[in-house]
Design a protein around this motif. Structure first.
Motif, short mmCIF file in Angstrom:
data_model
loop_
_atom_site.label_atom_id
_atom_site.label_comp_id
_atom_site.label_asym_id
_atom_site.label_seq_id
_atom_site.Cartn_x
_atom_site.Cartn_y
_atom_site.Cartn_z
N ALA A 16 -5.12 -7.04 2.41
CA ALA A 16 -4.94 -5.78 3.15
C ALA A 16 -4.05 -5.91 4.37
O ALA A 16 -3.83 -4.93 5.08
CB ALA A 16 -6.31 -5.24 3.57
N SER A 17 -3.52 -7.10 4.64
CA SER A 17 -2.80 -7.31 5.90
C SER A 17 -1.44 -6.62 5.96
O SER A 17 -0.93 -6.37 7.05
CB SER A 17 -2.63 -8.81 6.16
N ALA A 18 -0.85 -6.29 4.81
CA ALA A 18 0.49 -5.68 4.82
C ALA A 18 0.77 -5.09 3.44
O ALA A 18 -0.03 -5.19 2.51
CB ALA A 18 1.55 -6.72 5.18
N GLY A 19 1.94 -4.48 3.33
CA GLY A 19 2.43 -4.01 2.04
C GLY A 19 1.55 -2.96 1.39
O GLY A 19 0.99 -2.08 2.05
N ILE A 20 1.40 -3.06 0.07
CA ILE A 20 0.62 -2.08 -0.69
C ILE A 20 -0.83 -2.10 -0.26
O ILE A 20 -1.50 -1.06 -0.21
CB ILE A 20 0.77 -2.33 -2.20
N GLY A 21 -1.36 -3.28 0.08
CA GLY A 21 -2.75 -3.37 0.51
C GLY A 21 -3.01 -2.56 1.77
O GLY A 21 -4.00 -1.81 1.86
N ALA A 22 -2.15 -2.69 2.77
CA ALA A 22 -2.30 -1.91 4.00
C ALA A 22 -2.12 -0.42 3.73
O ALA A 22 -2.83 0.43 4.29
CB ALA A 22 -1.31 -2.39 5.05
N ALA A 23 -1.18 -0.09 2.85
CA ALA A 23 -0.96 1.32 2.50
C ALA A 23 -2.19 1.91 1.81
O ALA A 23 -2.57 3.05 2.07
CB ALA A 23 0.27 1.45 1.60
N LEU A 24 -2.81 1.13 0.94
CA LEU A 24 -4.03 1.59 0.29
C LEU A 24 -5.15 1.79 1.31
O LEU A 24 -5.91 2.76 1.22
CB LEU A 24 -4.46 0.59 -0.78
N ALA A 25 -5.26 0.90 2.27
CA ALA A 25 -6.27 1.06 3.31
C ALA A 25 -6.07 2.37 4.06
O ALA A 25 -7.04 3.09 4.36
CB ALA A 25 -6.22 -0.13 4.27
N ARG A 26 -4.83 2.70 4.36
CA ARG A 26 -4.54 3.95 5.08
C ARG A 26 -4.93 5.17 4.24
O ARG A 26 -5.47 6.15 4.75
CB ARG A 26 -3.07 4.01 5.45
N VAL A 27 -4.64 5.10 2.94
CA VAL A 27 -4.98 6.23 2.08
C VAL A 27 -6.49 6.38 1.95
O VAL A 27 -7.04 7.49 2.05
CB VAL A 27 -4.33 6.06 0.69
N TYR A 28 -7.19 5.27 1.74
CA TYR A 28 -8.65 5.35 1.63
C TYR A 28 -9.26 5.89 2.92
O TYR A 28 -10.19 6.71 2.89
CB TYR A 28 -9.23 3.98 1.27
#
Length: 270
Positions: A16-28
């Motif tokens: 979750a630190s960057a990239g798609i993982g961080a973007a998914l965290a923002r959406v959730y």
């Protein structure tokens, strides 16, 4: 299936630190979830948690390296010790090596298999029983368009690993029908992230392939979230990516392999 009766559901996001993982965290977070964020680096997770707090989302940070075979169980135990319930599991952590099979340290190959294949399977096995018992759950496995395309040389193991993740997701999707647990494989193509800005390679990677092949992490994350909510077994963001995946199914092997043969070489040049 509605969200749990607790005030906010909780999603565990790996990588979750960057990239798609961080973007998914923002959406959730935007959609009303609290987060458990895990990756190797604590500082980016802390920064992301502070950002998400402004949306009302609470974040728990648990650092760890999923290349360690003991990491999934350690993560599960740490979450249980904190009294947290995982309603959503996002298996996003991953990386690739494009220097070629013989030029890559075998330890790196072992880590790839552990992080992107073994860990998602184990995490799903650890957290799914609780989801089924509660009658609600979401599992989003971040695979890749590469998992639907012919194998490539250079990043020799990446596509096969992602193919496995797609098939495993589809099988679990079928097995969990009617339980309230949704399972989706998200298959993004080339995605520009802040990694490219941080290391100064955005211009180079953008020129390696035409602009229509690239998508943003935010777009990919939103497509993945909505597909999982709709309980679609697989989703590939982008019309052209779907066209490529469909075309790859019907081309003769010789033609298909020739089409993707220069993939790793183009990436290596950047």
């Amino acid at each position: 299936m509605s969200l749990p009766s607790r005030p906010r559901p909780v999603a565990l996001i790996t990588g979750a630190s960057a990239g798609i993982g961080a973007a998914l965290a923002r959406v959730y977070a935007e959609k009303g979830w609290d987060l458990i964020l895990t990756a190797r680096r604590e500082a980016p997770l802390q920064a992301l948690a502070e950002e998400l707090a402004r949306t009302g989302a609470a974040s728990t940070i648990l650092t760890g390296d999923l290349a360690d075979p003991a990491a999934p169980r350690r993560l599960f135990d740490a979450i249980r010790t904190r009294g947290l319930t995982v309603d959503g599991l996002v298996n996003n952590a991953g990386f690739s090596r494009t220097d070629g099979f013989l030029n890559t340290d075998p330890a790196a190959h072992k880590a790839m298999i552990q992080v992107m294949l073994a860990a998602p399977v184990e995490l799903a096995r650890l957290f799914t029983p609780g989801m089924v018992e509660r009658g609600f759950g979401r599992i989003l496995n971040v695979a890749s368009l590469a998992g639907q395309m012919p194998a490539t040389g250079g990043d020799t193991l990446y596509g096969p690993i992602k193919s496995f993740l797609i098939k495993a997701s589809q099988g679990l999707h079928l097995e969990l029908r009617g339980t309230g647990v949704h399972v989706t494989a998200l298959c993004p193509g080339y995605t520009l992230t802040e990694f490219h800005d941080a290391n100064g390679t955005r211009e180079q990677v953008s020129s390696a392939y035409p602009a229509w092949m690239w998508q943003t992490a935010d777009h990919v994350a939103r497509v993945g979230y909505e597909a999982c909510e709709a309980n679609r077994p697989k989703v590939t963001p982008g019309v052209m990516n779907n066209l490529l995946a469909g075309l790859a199914k019907h081309l003769p092997d010789r033609v298909a392999l020739g089409m993707v043969g220069g993939h790793a070489k183009r990436l290596k040049r950047i």
